[in-house]
Scaffold this motif. Structure first.
Motif, PDB file in Angstrom:
ATOM      1  N   LYS A   1       0.846  -1.201   0.000  1.00  0.00           N
ATOM      2  CA  LYS A   1       0.000   0.000   0.000  1.00  0.00           C
ATOM      3  C   LYS A   1       0.877   1.245   0.000  1.00  0.00           C
ATOM      4  O   LYS A   1       0.586   2.237  -0.688  1.00  0.00           O
ATOM      5  CB  LYS A   1      -0.895  -0.023   1.244  1.00  0.00           C
ATOM      6  CG  LYS A   1      -1.810   1.198   1.392  1.00  0.00           C
ATOM      7  CD  LYS A   1      -2.849   1.238   0.286  1.00  0.00           C
ATOM      8  CE  LYS A   1      -3.960   2.221   0.631  1.00  0.00           C
ATOM      9  NZ  LYS A   1      -3.519   3.581   0.837  1.00  0.00           N
ATOM     10  N   GLY A   2       1.974   1.198   0.783  1.00  0.00           N
ATOM     11  CA  GLY A   2       2.907   2.329   0.818  1.00  0.00           C
ATOM     12  C   GLY A   2       3.571   2.564  -0.522  1.00  0.00           C
ATOM     13  O   GLY A   2       3.777   3.713  -0.933  1.00  0.00           O
ATOM     14  N   LEU A   3       3.904   1.465  -1.228  1.00  0.00           N
ATOM     15  CA  LEU A   3       4.480   1.573  -2.578  1.00  0.00           C
ATOM     16  C   LEU A   3       3.522   2.320  -3.492  1.00  0.00           C
ATOM     17  O   LEU A   3       3.920   3.255  -4.210  1.00  0.00           O
ATOM     18  CB  LEU A   3       4.757   0.166  -3.117  1.00  0.00           C
ATOM     19  CG  LEU A   3       4.994   0.017  -4.620  1.00  0.00           C
ATOM     20  CD1 LEU A   3       6.279   0.718  -5.037  1.00  0.00           C
ATOM     21  CD2 LEU A   3       5.047  -1.456  -5.017  1.00  0.00           C
ATOM     22  N   TYR A   4       2.256   1.942  -3.447  1.00  0.00           N
ATOM     23  CA  TYR A   4       1.247   2.589  -4.286  1.00  0.00           C
ATOM     24  C   TYR A   4       1.118   4.073  -3.949  1.00  0.00           C
ATOM     25  O   TYR A   4       1.100   4.938  -4.833  1.00  0.00           O
ATOM     26  CB  TYR A   4      -0.099   1.883  -4.099  1.00  0.00           C
ATOM     27  CG  TYR A   4      -1.256   2.584  -4.779  1.00  0.00           C
ATOM     28  CD1 TYR A   4      -1.473   2.452  -6.151  1.00  0.00           C
ATOM     29  CD2 TYR A   4      -2.122   3.396  -4.043  1.00  0.00           C
ATOM     30  CE1 TYR A   4      -2.530   3.109  -6.774  1.00  0.00           C
ATOM     31  CE2 TYR A   4      -3.174   4.050  -4.654  1.00  0.00           C
ATOM     32  CZ  TYR A   4      -3.374   3.905  -6.024  1.00  0.00           C
ATOM     33  OH  TYR A   4      -4.409   4.560  -6.631  1.00  0.00           O
ATOM     34  N   ASP A   5       1.042   4.372  -2.636  1.00  0.00           N
ATOM     35  CA  ASP A   5       0.875   5.761  -2.206  1.00  0.00           C
ATOM     36  C   ASP A   5       2.071   6.631  -2.575  1.00  0.00           C
ATOM     37  O   ASP A   5       1.914   7.776  -3.019  1.00  0.00           O
ATOM     38  CB  ASP A   5       0.645   5.824  -0.688  1.00  0.00           C
ATOM     39  CG  ASP A   5      -0.709   5.266  -0.282  1.00  0.00           C
ATOM     40  OD1 ASP A   5      -1.602   5.235  -1.146  1.00  0.00           O
ATOM     41  OD2 ASP A   5      -0.860   4.868   0.884  1.00  0.00           O
ATOM     42  N   GLU A   6       3.285   6.093  -2.392  1.00  0.00           N
ATOM     43  CA  GLU A   6       4.483   6.879  -2.706  1.00  0.00           C
ATOM     44  C   GLU A   6       4.593   7.152  -4.195  1.00  0.00           C
ATOM     45  O   GLU A   6       4.956   8.262  -4.610  1.00  0.00           O
ATOM     46  CB  GLU A   6       5.733   6.165  -2.199  1.00  0.00           C
ATOM     47  CG  GLU A   6       5.885   6.226  -0.690  1.00  0.00           C
ATOM     48  CD  GLU A   6       7.179   5.610  -0.193  1.00  0.00           C
ATOM     49  OE1 GLU A   6       7.461   5.745   1.012  1.00  0.00           O
ATOM     50  OE2 GLU A   6       7.915   5.005  -0.990  1.00  0.00           O
ATOM     51  N   LEU A   7       4.300   6.149  -4.995  1.00  0.00           N
ATOM     52  CA  LEU A   7       4.370   6.354  -6.450  1.00  0.00           C
ATOM     53  C   LEU A   7       3.265   7.301  -6.909  1.00  0.00           C
ATOM     54  O   LEU A   7       3.473   8.117  -7.815  1.00  0.00           O
ATOM     55  CB  LEU A   7       4.255   5.015  -7.179  1.00  0.00           C
ATOM     56  CG  LEU A   7       5.432   4.055  -6.966  1.00  0.00           C
ATOM     57  CD1 LEU A   7       5.220   2.769  -7.754  1.00  0.00           C
ATOM     58  CD2 LEU A   7       6.757   4.710  -7.377  1.00  0.00           C
ATOM     59  N   LYS A   8       2.103   7.222  -6.267  1.00  0.00           N
ATOM     60  CA  LYS A   8       1.001   8.127  -6.592  1.00  0.00           C
ATOM     61  C   LYS A   8       1.381   9.566  -6.293  1.00  0.00           C
ATOM     62  O   LYS A   8       1.039  10.494  -7.033  1.00  0.00           O
ATOM     63  CB  LYS A   8      -0.236   7.720  -5.787  1.00  0.00           C
ATOM     64  CG  LYS A   8      -1.478   8.553  -6.098  1.00  0.00           C
ATOM     65  CD  LYS A   8      -2.656   8.079  -5.251  1.00  0.00           C
ATOM     66  CE  LYS A   8      -3.883   8.939  -5.512  1.00  0.00           C
ATOM     67  NZ  LYS A   8      -5.033   8.518  -4.661  1.00  0.00           N
ATOM     68  N   GLU A   9       2.112   9.762  -5.165  1.00  0.00           N
ATOM     69  CA  GLU A   9       2.560  11.099  -4.776  1.00  0.00           C
ATOM     70  C   GLU A   9       3.883  11.483  -5.449  1.00  0.00           C
ATOM     71  O   GLU A   9       4.397  12.571  -5.226  1.00  0.00           O
ATOM     72  CB  GLU A   9       2.741  11.164  -3.254  1.00  0.00           C
ATOM     73  CG  GLU A   9       1.462  10.978  -2.454  1.00  0.00           C
ATOM     74  CD  GLU A   9       0.469  12.094  -2.684  1.00  0.00           C
ATOM     75  OE1 GLU A   9       0.913  13.245  -2.860  1.00  0.00           O
ATOM     76  OE2 GLU A   9      -0.740  11.811  -2.700  1.00  0.00           O
ATOM     77  N   ARG A  10       4.422  10.569  -6.250  1.00  0.00           N
ATOM     78  CA  ARG A  10       5.714  10.780  -6.925  1.00  0.00           C
ATOM     79  C   ARG A  10       6.827  11.088  -5.922  1.00  0.00           C
ATOM     80  O   ARG A  10       7.672  11.949  -6.152  1.00  0.00           O
ATOM     81  CB  ARG A  10       5.601  11.904  -7.959  1.00  0.00           C
ATOM     82  CG  ARG A  10       4.610  11.593  -9.070  1.00  0.00           C
ATOM     83  CD  ARG A  10       4.515  12.727 -10.077  1.00  0.00           C
ATOM     84  NE  ARG A  10       3.524  12.437 -11.097  1.00  0.00           N
ATOM     85  CZ  ARG A  10       3.198  13.274 -12.090  1.00  0.00           C
ATOM     86  NH1 ARG A  10       3.813  14.459 -12.163  1.00  0.00           N
ATOM     87  NH2 ARG A  10       2.299  12.935 -12.983  1.00  0.00           N
ATOM     88  N   GLN A  11       6.781  10.383  -4.809  1.00  0.00           N
ATOM     89  CA  GLN A  11       7.805  10.531  -3.767  1.00  0.00           C
ATOM     90  C   GLN A  11       8.306   9.147  -3.349  1.00  0.00           C
ATOM     91  O   GLN A  11       8.018   8.685  -2.243  1.00  0.00           O
ATOM     92  CB  GLN A  11       7.242  11.273  -2.548  1.00  0.00           C
ATOM     93  CG  GLN A  11       6.903  12.718  -2.828  1.00  0.00           C
ATOM     94  CD  GLN A  11       6.363  13.427  -1.594  1.00  0.00           C
ATOM     95  OE1 GLN A  11       5.864  12.798  -0.674  1.00  0.00           O
ATOM     96  NE2 GLN A  11       6.470  14.737  -1.576  1.00  0.00           N
ATOM     97  N   PRO A  12       9.045   8.465  -4.238  1.00  0.00           N
ATOM     98  CA  PRO A  12       9.532   7.126  -3.894  1.00  0.00           C
ATOM     99  C   PRO A  12      10.458   7.173  -2.691  1.00  0.00           C
ATOM    100  O   PRO A  12      11.302   8.054  -2.574  1.00  0.00           O
ATOM    101  CB  PRO A  12      10.286   6.682  -5.151  1.00  0.00           C
ATOM    102  CG  PRO A  12      10.653   7.951  -5.845  1.00  0.00           C
ATOM    103  CD  PRO A  12       9.525   8.909  -5.557  1.00  0.00           C
TER     104      PRO A  12
END
Length: 687
Positions: A105-116
């Motif tokens: 879920k964190g992977l999805y959220d970070e990529l969505k926010e463009r903040q890997p």
């Protein structure tokens, strides 16, 4: 209060990862104080721990069934049986989807926010390991990575749990502020009887009776009565303030010895206390968001890992004669090895050790990000009352005149007389007196003092005004010196002869002198902020050798003074213990609350000094510097092996017969984790 978890929507920057898996964005410096925050974060910690225990239970059979582990232990094929890989697949699938869900879920959220960041790194690693291992189970040639997947999920879950338990729980500052108000008020009816009504029903213009010792329920003006009111938590003024008709009173302050009837002037959002609450909230919400060390390390490691993985696959597929399966195995090996287990523990372990060390030495870290910021402080602003001083109105000087030289007897005679009075001055003198004697013919001299017979002598304790009115020569030099220090001076007349004087005020802590000296030795400016008058502030500042001071500062101005010092280009810490300090504690880069002070100051502080010792401020900064140093060391250990592990895993020395197997990579990761754990334990507090 300003604390580590700002919103329910937070990217968890207060540890070494971004907990965006729960869809909450984290501001590490201040917090929107919602009542549900503590429960929410407690639930999150509980969830991580539950996932860890279930995952670790499943990891044990996964390790036993791993052919790679069996080979490392020299067991050969003794534990292998038909279908063992399918059992490993089922168990690993549960670990991947249940234990790894927060990271996916964190992977999805970070990529969505463009903040890997860390979540991306973990998510990609476990996904690559799981997907590739699943292909191998169902026919693709290669090795399974199930045990690496399971142990990686376990380590990351426990790392996040340790982190969550180490950072502060949600602040309760605003709730604590509200608790300062009484629940009911005695409203005076038309027939002069009183009726108790809930505080929320008070309206402007209501007449309210405040009995001795009660909290004043609302801002207002005195209609009848005379008393002294303790406003120290609200205004910072150290001594009780005398109140009579037409004087203003503040809701939340404590009434003294007399009854007061007040007319309500401000309620609800217009009240002084509500304005303080608003200032705290504004200061907490205005803090900038920063990324901590581990998140920055994770970001760059993610970029490196993804780039190295893609480059490895591309190179082996298009520039060699090796087949697709070999290229895929090298790529997955790079992705798994690039995500070091140790990075998940590098910062949380240091946090856990430093938090424990701090607690053992009398201060509690509530906001780790602000605590780390303490290493860069350029100025520390101290509240005066209760921080640099004892915060108690008591005897500071006893003088004798005209041949009378027994100071203890003078104090005993005065204290015995004062035991019949409830005035703050009387209480201060009585408290300093040992062995009270019987008083006869006690009488109050209206507005000027008291008199009576003690031990066969006629004693008067009077104000300077009484001496002037009765043409008694005032010892001007001593009086002006003491009053110039902001002290209250009363005179003692024995059998119509002026024999001494007693000065009362707020005495300076001895610990304060040592604290200021230690901070100066560290190159940190020391500044005082107080609601007290200019004379008192100047005296304290001069006695302690402070670099600067602000006096007669109203509570709503304190946060502005913090900003003023911050605009000098300095990182600023605020140390205080009163409600009036809450906005300033919230505005400062680091808020340090004296634990013996008000609940709201404690709740607003990033760090709590439980022993109320200003010297702990210097120790705190030393620990912050040592903690940061350990974090940097651990991050180097946690990520440093990638410098040679990733190229070897990618196969750059394959032509020389040298290639890093997943098993050897796992050993290196384990070694890195052990080093990080041991290094964290070496953290020490230099006092």
């Amino acid at each position: 209060m300003k604390n580590s978890h700002q919103n329910m929507n937070h990217g968890h920057n207060n540890g070494d990862h971004q907990h965006q898996n729960h869809g909450h964005e984290h501001d590490q410096n201040k917090e929107n104080h919602s009542g549900g925050h503590a429960e929410h974060h407690a639930h999150m910690a509980k969830d991580f721990l539950k996932r860890f225990w279930i995952s670790i239970a499943l990891t044990v059979p996964i390790l036993i069934l791993s052919h790679m582990i069996q080979e490392l232990l020299g067991l050969g094929t003794a534990l292998q049986f038909t279908g063992d890989t399918y059992i490993s697949f089922v168990l690993s699938s549960i670990v991947f989807f249940y234990g790894g869900w927060p990271f996916l879920k964190g992977l999805y959220d970070e990529l969505k926010e463009r903040q890997p960041g860390m979540m991306t790194l973990i998510g990609v690693a476990i996904t690559a390991a799981y997907a590739y291992s699943t292909l191998v189970v169902f026919g693709v040639e290669g090795q399974v990575f199930f045990w690496e997947l399971a142990t990686l999920v376990d380590i990351m879950l426990i790392g996040h749990y340790i982190e969550m338990k180490s950072v502060m729980s949600a602040s309760r500052a605003l709730e604590e502020l509200a608790k300062l108000m009484p629940s009911e008020a005695h409203v005076v009816q038309e027939d002069e009887s009183t009726k108790d009504v809930p505080l929320e029903d008070l309206q402007k213009g209501y007449k309210v009776l405040v009995k001795p010792g009660e909290k004043i329920p609302a801002d207002g003006v005195v209609l009848e009565g005379k008393s002294s009111v303790n406003e120290s938590l609200m205004t910072g003024e150290s001594k009780p303030v005398s109140k009579q008709k037409d004087d203003e009173v503040i809701g939340g302050s404590i009434n003294g010895e007399g009854s007061l009837t007040i007319v309500v002037d401000r309620t609800g959002e217009d009240s002084f206390l509500s304005q303080v609450i608003t200032l705290v909230r504004q200061a907490q919400e205005s803090k900038s968001r920063t990324q901590d060390l581990a998140n920055r390390a994770a970001f760059w490691l993610t970029i490196i890992a993804l780039g190295a993985g893609a480059l490895t696959f591309f190179a082996w597929t298009f520039f060699t004669t090796e087949n697709f399966v070999f290229a895929l195995e090298r790529t997955v090996t790079v992705m798994v090895i690039a995500c070091p287990h140790a990075l998940g523990l590098a910062v949380p372990l240091v946090v856990a050790v430093s938090t424990s060390l701090a607690a053992q030495n009398g201060f509690l870290i509530r906001n780790r990000t602000a605590f780390e910021e303490a290493r860069n402080l350029g100025a520390i602003i101290f509240d005066k009352t209760g921080t640099l001083t004892h915060g108690e109105f008591g005897v500071t000087n006893v003088l004798t005149f005209n041949g009378f030289d027994d100071k203890e007897q003078l104090l005993s005679l005065a204290g015995s007389l004062e035991q019949n009075s409830e005035h703050p001055i009387a209480r201060g003198i009585v408290k300093a007196t040992d062995g009270l004697m019987k008083v006869e013919k006690f009488n109050s001299i209206t507005g000027k003092g008291i008199e009576g017979r003690v031990d066969g002598k006629q004693i008067k304790v009077v104000s300077p005004g009484y001496l002037r009115e009765n043409n008694i020569e005032l010892p001007t030099e001593q009086y002006e010196q003491l009053s110039g220090q902001g002290k209250t001076v009363v005179f003692v007349i024995i059998d119509d002869q002026l024999q001494g004087a007693i000065a009362l005020g707020d005495s300076i802590r001895e610990d304060s002198r040592e604290a200021i000296q230690s901070l100066h030795d560290m190159g940190i400016q020391c500044i005082m902020l107080t609601g007290d008058n200019q004379q008192t502030a100047a005296y304290v500042a001069n006695e302690l050798g402070l670099d600067d001071f602000f006096a007669e500062v109203l509570p709503e101005e304190k946060a502005a003074k913090i900003k003023e010092v911050q605009q000098r280009g300095l990182k600023v810490a605020m140390t205080g213990d009163g409600v009036n300090d809450a906005p300033a504690l919230a505005q400062a880069d680091v808020g340090i609350a004296i634990g013996a002070g008000s609940d709201v100051a404690v709740e607003t502080g990033d760090i709590i000094l439980t022993q109320s010792n200003p010297k702990d401020v210097a120790s705190l900064i030393a620990l912050a510097k040592a903690t940061y140093k350990k974090m940097v060391q651990n991050l180097w250990w946690a990520t440093g092996y990638n410098a040679f592990a990733i190229p070897l895993a990618a196969g750059v020395l394959y032509t020389y017969g040298i290639i890093l197997s997943p098993a050897l990579g796992a050993v290196l990761m384990s070694l890195s984790t052990v080093i990080v754990a041991i290094n964290a334990r070496f953290l020490k507090l230099e006092r």
